[in-house]
Design a protein around this motif. Structure first.
Motif, PDB file in Angstrom:
ATOM      1  N   THR A  65       0.834  -1.197   0.000  1.00 17.30           N
ATOM      2  CA  THR A  65       0.000   0.000   0.000  1.00 17.30           C
ATOM      3  C   THR A  65       0.873   1.253   0.000  1.00 17.30           C
ATOM      4  O   THR A  65       0.572   2.229  -0.688  1.00 17.30           O
ATOM      5  CB  THR A  65      -0.943  -0.004   1.216  1.00 17.30           C
ATOM      6  OG1 THR A  65      -1.739  -1.187   1.192  1.00 17.30           O
ATOM      7  CG2 THR A  65      -1.852   1.211   1.208  1.00 17.30           C
ATOM      8  N   GLN A  66       1.940   1.225   0.768  1.00 18.67           N
ATOM      9  CA  GLN A  66       2.882   2.347   0.737  1.00 18.67           C
ATOM     10  C   GLN A  66       3.427   2.568  -0.673  1.00 18.67           C
ATOM     11  O   GLN A  66       3.614   3.707  -1.101  1.00 18.67           O
ATOM     12  CB  GLN A  66       4.051   2.090   1.691  1.00 18.67           C
ATOM     13  CG  GLN A  66       3.724   2.202   3.168  1.00 18.67           C
ATOM     14  CD  GLN A  66       4.968   2.010   4.026  1.00 18.67           C
ATOM     15  OE1 GLN A  66       5.315   0.888   4.404  1.00 18.67           O
ATOM     16  NE2 GLN A  66       5.636   3.101   4.319  1.00 18.67           N
ATOM     17  N   ASN A  96       1.938   1.754  -3.434  1.00 12.93           N
ATOM     18  CA  ASN A  96       0.835   1.893  -4.391  1.00 12.93           C
ATOM     19  C   ASN A  96       0.739   0.712  -5.356  1.00 12.93           C
ATOM     20  O   ASN A  96       0.168   0.813  -6.436  1.00 12.93           O
ATOM     21  CB  ASN A  96       0.929   3.209  -5.185  1.00 12.93           C
ATOM     22  CG  ASN A  96      -0.406   3.597  -5.815  1.00 12.93           C
ATOM     23  OD1 ASN A  96      -1.474   3.269  -5.301  1.00 12.93           O
ATOM     24  ND2 ASN A  96      -0.344   4.296  -6.942  1.00 12.93           N
ATOM     25  N   SER A 122      -3.271   4.068  -0.052  1.00 12.15           N
ATOM     26  CA  SER A 122      -2.040   4.562  -0.662  1.00 12.15           C
ATOM     27  C   SER A 122      -2.075   6.085  -0.774  1.00 12.15           C
ATOM     28  O   SER A 122      -3.041   6.657  -1.292  1.00 12.15           O
ATOM     29  CB  SER A 122      -1.874   3.947  -2.052  1.00 12.15           C
ATOM     30  OG  SER A 122      -1.007   4.716  -2.846  1.00 12.15           O
ATOM     31  N   GLN A 129      -3.905  -0.527  -3.308  1.00 10.50           N
ATOM     32  CA  GLN A 129      -4.302   0.814  -2.887  1.00 10.50           C
ATOM     33  C   GLN A 129      -4.869   0.887  -1.475  1.00 10.50           C
ATOM     34  O   GLN A 129      -4.909   1.966  -0.887  1.00 10.50           O
ATOM     35  CB  GLN A 129      -5.338   1.377  -3.883  1.00 10.50           C
ATOM     36  CG  GLN A 129      -4.741   1.782  -5.214  1.00 10.50           C
ATOM     37  CD  GLN A 129      -4.208   0.604  -6.007  1.00 10.50           C
ATOM     38  OE1 GLN A 129      -4.915  -0.385  -6.208  1.00 10.50           O
ATOM     39  NE2 GLN A 129      -2.952   0.690  -6.437  1.00 10.50           N
TER      40      GLN A 129
END
Length: 351
Positions: free
Chosen positions: A85-86, A88, A250, A91
């Motif tokens: 998620t960091q 991307n 994200s 998301q």
């Protein structure tokens, strides 16, 4: 109009329609949303949360955002999903406290054991000053994420085991309890004379079945959904921890949204939190939760005296651990947490 002009006009309209369709398709943003539980909105607060979020976003953005849900860690472990998620790569994720701890040590403040007097107090804590402070601190320390809320993972933790009913501190003696790899969780069990045994979530059922571990601790909906009653004989309503998920989006995806899309995503995330709380309470009270478990397991509710004994042993041990491991920002966050919990506990409907 000549035949040639008609053909030209029809061609222009067709071209414009094609361009419009292509533009609409290009503008659609895919939001891949993962969590660690099964795809069952009626038995999993986690999937209920994700489903409500996806329904609102998909409908209210008129297709400009398309939410795809990936349950049961289909895209990787819950811990890996935080990093994805960091980056991307995906998301959004509902991250457990254990997964967050790898990247954000200050999440440990949530493990102040036996903090809450009643379940409703948790809502006031996470919907108010502390929830805002925690979200801001996560965003300041965990690069590339936007915090959307703290959905309910199932409510208060209970303890199950296969050795004996646990109604007092003495009953905990020597019982091997699975914990997450979070140090404070191990400290809680060890301070109560149990034996903490960290184990990956995917290995818990087989560990209980084979006797590698005697028991585990989780909210009632998770205990029911994981079918632990098949391999556990005793359940104690300790209510010792409340450990919500952190809903992460994200940061790069958030920045790509229009103001209108951001408002919809915020509203959808708030609805997600409400859904997780509602289904948690329903499961606890229905034939999918505690009533069903009580037909298969011996259920013990701690007396106030026993709870006070548990708290007297476990809470000072966790406070000492936090004092030795948290930095100044973490200690400041802990103060806000303790103040918020005290205020929420005092807000009693009995007054």
């Amino acid at each position: 109009m000549t035949t040639l002009n008609k053909i030209s006009t029809i061609g222009m309209v067709s071209a414009l329609a094609a361009m419009s369709a292509t533009a609409s398709f290009a503008e659609t943003k895919t939001l891949r949303f993962t969590h660690e539980e099964a795809a069952d909105a009626f038995n999993s607060p986690t999937h209920a949360c994700a489903s409500v979020f996806a329904n609102i976003v998909n409908a209210d953005t008129n297709g400009s955002i398309n939410v795809e849900i990936y349950p049961s860690d289909q895209l990787g472990s819950n811990e890996e999903a935080v990093q994805m998620t960091q980056d991307n790569t995906i998301q959004a994720v509902l991250a457990s406290t254990g997964s967050m701890a790898t990247y954000y040590p200050n999440i440990d403040v949530l493990n102040l054991v036996f903090a809450y007097d009643h379940n409703a107090a948790t809502y006031g804590v996470f919907d108010g000053k502390f929830g805002n402070a925690l979200a801001n601190d996560i965003e300041a320390n965990l690069e590339g994420v936007e915090v959307l809320g703290f959905p309910d993972s199932g409510g208060f933790f209970a303890v199950t085991n296969s050795k004996r009913p646990i109604a007092s501190v003495e009953d905990f003696d020597g019982v091997r309890i699975r914990t997450m790899t979070i140090p404070s969780h191990k400290i809680i069990i060890n301070s109560l004379n149990g034996e903490a045994y960290p184990l990956a979530w995917g290995e818990v059922y087989s560990g209980l079945q084979t006797g590698v571990i005697d028991g585990q601790m989780n909210p009632v909906p998770i205990i029911a959904n994981a079918n632990f009653a098949e391999v556990q004989a005793h359940l104690t309503l300790t209510n010792h921890l409340f450990s919500p998920y952190t809903m992460l989006l994200s940061g790069a995806f958030w920045d790509s949204l229009s103001d209108s899309e951001k408002r919809i995503v915020r509203y959808a995330s708030e609805s997600c939190v409400v859904a997780s709380r509602g289904i948690s309470r329903i499961i606890e009270a229905s034939d999918r939760g505690l009533p069903a478990l009580s037909e298969k397991m011996e259920v013990v509710a701690l007396t106030q005296e026993a709870r006070d004994q548990f708290k007297a042993l476990a809470q000072p041990a966790v406070i000492e651990h936090l004092a030795n491991t948290l930095g100044d920002d973490g200690k400041a966050l802990l103060e806000v947490f303790q103040q918020s919990v005290a205020e929420a506990n005092a807000d009693s409907y009995l007054d």
